[in-house]
Write a protein that holds these residues in place. Sequence first.
Motif, PDB file in Angstrom:
ATOM      1  N   ALA A 297       1.010  -1.075  -0.009  1.00  0.00           N
ATOM      2  CA  ALA A 297      -0.062   0.122   0.034  1.00  0.00           C
ATOM      3  C   ALA A 297       0.823   1.244   0.010  1.00  0.00           C
ATOM      4  N   ALA A 298       1.745   1.363   0.773  1.00  0.00           N
ATOM      5  CA  ALA A 298       2.769   2.411   0.720  1.00  0.00           C
ATOM      6  C   ALA A 298       3.504   2.435  -0.630  1.00  0.00           C
ATOM      7  N   ALA A 299       4.319   1.474  -1.115  1.00  0.00           N
ATOM      8  CA  ALA A 299       4.741   1.536  -2.423  1.00  0.00           C
ATOM      9  C   ALA A 299       3.774   1.984  -3.355  1.00  0.00           C
ATOM     10  N   GLN A 300       2.561   1.631  -3.609  1.00  0.00           N
ATOM     11  CA  GLN A 300       1.805   1.948  -4.531  1.00  0.00           C
ATOM     12  C   GLN A 300       1.244   3.417  -4.269  1.00  0.00           C
ATOM     13  N   ILE A 301       0.691   3.935  -3.220  1.00  0.00           N
ATOM     14  CA  ILE A 301       0.619   5.358  -3.182  1.00  0.00           C
ATOM     15  C   ILE A 301       1.646   6.151  -3.195  1.00  0.00           C
ATOM     16  N   PHE A 302       2.977   5.591  -2.818  1.00  0.00           N
ATOM     17  CA  PHE A 302       4.071   6.757  -3.039  1.00  0.00           C
ATOM     18  C   PHE A 302       4.505   6.653  -4.658  1.00  0.00           C
ATOM     19  N   PHE A 303       4.401   5.486  -5.292  1.00  0.00           N
ATOM     20  CA  PHE A 303       4.681   5.743  -6.649  1.00  0.00           C
ATOM     21  C   PHE A 303       3.884   6.172  -7.688  1.00  0.00           C
ATOM     22  N   SER A 304       2.460   6.198  -7.183  1.00  0.00           N
ATOM     23  CA  SER A 304       1.278   6.562  -7.762  1.00  0.00           C
ATOM     24  C   SER A 304       1.252   8.196  -7.774  1.00  0.00           C
ATOM     25  N   LEU A 305       1.600   8.706  -6.739  1.00  0.00           N
ATOM     26  CA  LEU A 305       1.537  10.222  -6.518  1.00  0.00           C
ATOM     27  C   LEU A 305       2.749  10.823  -6.976  1.00  0.00           C
ATOM     28  N   GLY A 306       4.071  10.065  -6.686  1.00  0.00           N
ATOM     29  CA  GLY A 306       5.233  10.586  -7.535  1.00  0.00           C
ATOM     30  C   GLY A 306       6.045  11.587  -6.783  1.00  0.00           C
ATOM     31  N   PRO A 307       6.017  12.054  -5.536  1.00  0.00           N
ATOM     32  CA  PRO A 307       7.101  12.650  -4.941  1.00  0.00           C
ATOM     33  C   PRO A 307       8.481  12.287  -5.034  1.00  0.00           C
TER      34      PRO A 307
END
Length: 591
Positions: A297-307
């Motif tokens: 979940a952390a990896a998905q939201i992180f790479f999805s939003l893209g900071p």
Amino acid sequence: MCFGSSLRHNFAGACADFAVSFTVFSPVLGSVPVIMVHQTSLDPPRETWSKKMDFLLSVIGYAVDLGNVWRFPYICYQNGGGAFLLPYLLMAVFGGVPLFYMELALGQFHRSGCISIWKHICPIFKGIGFAICIIALYIAFYYNTIMAWALYYLLSSFRSTLPWTTCTNAWNTANCTHYLSTDLNVSWTNTSISPAEEFYTRQVLQVHLSPGLHQLGAVSWQLALCLLFIFTVVYFSIWKGVKTSGKVVWVTATFPYLVLLILLVRGATLPGAWRGVVFYLQPDWEKLLSTTVWIDAAAQIFFSLGPGFGVLLAFASYNPFHNNCYKDALVTSSVNCLTSFVSGFVIFTVLGYMAEMRQQGVETVAKDAGPSLLFIIYAEAIANMPAATFFAIIFFLMIIMLGLDSTFAGLEGVITAMLDEFPHLHHLKFLVCTHLADIHMTLLKGGAFVVKLFEEYATGPAVITVVFLEVIAVSWFYGTKRFCNDVQLMLGFSPGLFWRVCWVAICPCFLLVSLSITPHSRGTVRLFDYVYPFWTTVLGYCIGVSSFICVPSYMVYHLLTTKGTFKQVSQSQSWRQQRVIPSVTVHKPRM
């Protein structure tokens, strides 16, 4: 009179870039005195977005990419279906959105790319900017090859009979099983290979002509020409900066939503679609006890939003100084998450249809992840629909549009960073685009193996490490109080306690835990029947470290070349010297 010393603390964040003067006067009628604020930038005028919507669409186009279409649905069903939405939303609220907001605010306030911005924040961390640029080039190295695959599919779709629906082609094997929804006498077995899979592996990728990474084979000229066309489009879309790319995204960022809507309606009317939806959303609450689910979940939201990719910094640097980036962060991140959720229905209604047609379970049909889910399973499902040619054209056109948005953003981030740091590089856009358009390893017969290697190792841990150092530098070295004062100067209000706690504690912990678990959670890397040997793992980690090594290298260089104590050399220029002192001039009223 001048009382700049009393205002110096309140406007310390702006002193590095802005001259602020106050003129206090009383009108003839003797009304209450008025304070006039004149803000003058010490730097040359910076290009700005033509319209606010250009910026919003560019950010949405960057955040909403291929990962939203295939990765989120796959990760969701793999980690508990509807139960996965709980950790996903928690990670978004406490990790992804605060980092998203922070980068937009930093870029807008300092009006700099990911390299030169560090002279205002903490110069010793300037290597972060160079690392971001290398990571962005690594992503472009393989990401645009995937777009070349989609372009090849698009060109192949302009036929009455799609080429991945038959087993009579030169690339087909004896295991190819030709069937359509009307072929009732054809049975699907474990040894069966669909014509869509053989078209993808043997005609598009041609991986059967390469034994592995140790022998990649010759150049696939059909993909090389497709990639050349892609970069021609990219170059003429960004050659004048945000003035041109901001107009192009009106098409590339909105068209995918139209296609998703069409595919959602079509998928919902297919027989067996309900099976896919149930499989997608049926919650498995026991999965929440596994740490893997939370890390995914952390990896998905992180790479999805893209900071951490320098794009948000670059895009926000072209905003007006008082633009409400707080509202922008909430709107664009919400649109991104909602798009991921809706894309799951688009994908799984079709997977349910495929399971119904093959008389198999949805989990068997959905075993493929990554681009294979798009280029094999979804392409095969489209081929079995009425008006297959039309749906194939709009689907692969959507894939290209999604990829183009991310390419625009990634290259714009690199170009902005380099031009801010090295203004004399006037032809950088041409050099970057032509360099990336060169024939490289991803265009060889075994290029798909290279794409998988870069996808697994080049970006993951390196980006998480870079963002971890970025949030530490901003929150702990630059100071959360100082950063919040900057935001208040721009927006008129200071970030609340929730945002401060996230930036100081929650986000660093969130990133540190992700970084520590990510290498251990990676299993055996494989693509089709090829299992990556041990030496490729070593090579992959070397690729990942090659970008991050810029951070400690620049720290050593900065310490050796800058005079003063460690505290002095690590602070920004605006901390060490007062470049501009705000002044207030009082004019007596005219009698």
